[in-house]
Design an enzyme around this catalytic site. Structure first.
Site, short mmCIF file in Angstrom:
data_model
loop_
_atom_site.label_atom_id
_atom_site.label_comp_id
_atom_site.label_asym_id
_atom_site.label_seq_id
_atom_site.Cartn_x
_atom_site.Cartn_y
_atom_site.Cartn_z
CE LYS A 187 -3.86 -2.31 2.29
NZ LYS A 187 -4.82 -2.30 3.41
CG HIS A 231 -8.01 -2.94 -1.36
ND1 HIS A 231 -8.15 -2.06 -0.30
CD2 HIS A 231 -7.31 -4.00 -0.87
CE1 HIS A 231 -7.55 -2.56 0.76
NE2 HIS A 231 -7.04 -3.73 0.46
CD GLU A 278 -8.58 -7.79 1.89
OE1 GLU A 278 -7.70 -8.43 2.48
OE2 GLU A 278 -8.35 -6.76 1.24
N GLY A 298 -6.32 -9.00 8.20
CA GLY A 298 -5.91 -9.30 9.56
C GLY A 298 -4.80 -10.32 9.67
CB SER A 343 -0.79 -3.34 8.06
OG SER A 343 -1.81 -4.25 8.44
#
Length: 237
Positions: free
Chosen positions: A15, A96, A144, A181, A203
């Site tokens: 990202k 997304h 997701e 997650g 992340s």
């Protein structure tokens, strides 16, 4: 010819957490892990890094993070599909939750990608949306729930299994990636054991203390889980 991905596979999406040389270094870590564990790794590169990364990798499949359903001509600041392909992108991530498309626009964009033989990796946030998107027969679907994205809380095994069954009932050839997650190798392992063809992280990798080490941990877990699942299937049959 359109690039094809096979299970098991892993997707990395930095990202805007990382940029420049840090993104490039992460892509090189992905290339090493892909070769070491003999799995396909999709790397969703920032637009500015697509060419540099695509010219440096062999096993990694480079995706663009978005594109517009336009054709050459007018369109200041739009993302031209032909330009992405010329820069080295082999596919595109679409819809997304941080860059959503309405369904009509998504249909147009998938069609443009198919015209150019770009791999389509399309996101859905829930089962109802997943069924509609699966009807477009994308190469890969990422399911997701938006409420789990970036939280470090992964979906349950039951949810993952239901997602996989539902998508395969609509589009048997579409590979299914379940994510959101995913923050460590254990999460990766659970996603694959639950029946997903692939998984991935953003992340969970980019914000890790050692992002390159986390790539290694997650891809190793992917390979291990998939091999264990295959062995169990052989024993049952």
């Amino acid at each position: 010819m359109k690039k094809r991905v096979k299970a098991p596979f892993f997707e990395i999406g930095p990202k805007s957490y990382l940029y420049g040389d840090k993104v490039f270094s992460l892509a090189m870590a992905a290339e090493r892990a892909a070769n070491r564990y003999q799995v396909d790794v999709l790397f969703t590169a920032p637009f500015t890094e697509i060419r540099r990364i695509s010219e440096a990798v062999n096993r990694v499949i480079v995706l663009a993070p978005h594109m517009d359903a336009i054709r050459p001509g007018r369109g200041v600041a739009s993302i031209l599909p032909e330009a992405l392909k010329a820069a080295g992108a082999q596919g595109v991530l679409l819809n997304h939750c941080e860059k959503p498309l309405n369904f009509g626009r998504l249909v147009e964009t998938v069609q443009r990608a198919d015209e150019l033989e770009l791999m389509t990796v399309v996101c859905a946030g829930n089962l109802r949306e997943a069924v509609a998107v699966a009807g477009l027969s994308p190469d890969v679907m990422i399911v997701e729930p938006p409420e789990l994205v970036g939280t470090g809380k992964a979906a349950s095994s039951d949810v993952i299994s239901q997602v996989v069954r539902t998508i395969r009932s609509v589009s048997p050839e579409t590979l299914v990636l379940t994510a959101a997650g995913v923050s460590n190798g254990r999460d990766v392992y659970q996603n694959i054991l639950s029946g997903a063809d692939g998984t991935g992280a953003s992340s969970g990798i980019a914000c890790a203390e050692d992002p390159e080490g986390m790539v290694e941990e997650m891809v190793r877990a992917l390979r291990s889980a998939y091999d264990e699942r295959a062995l169990k299937t052989c024993r049952i049959s």
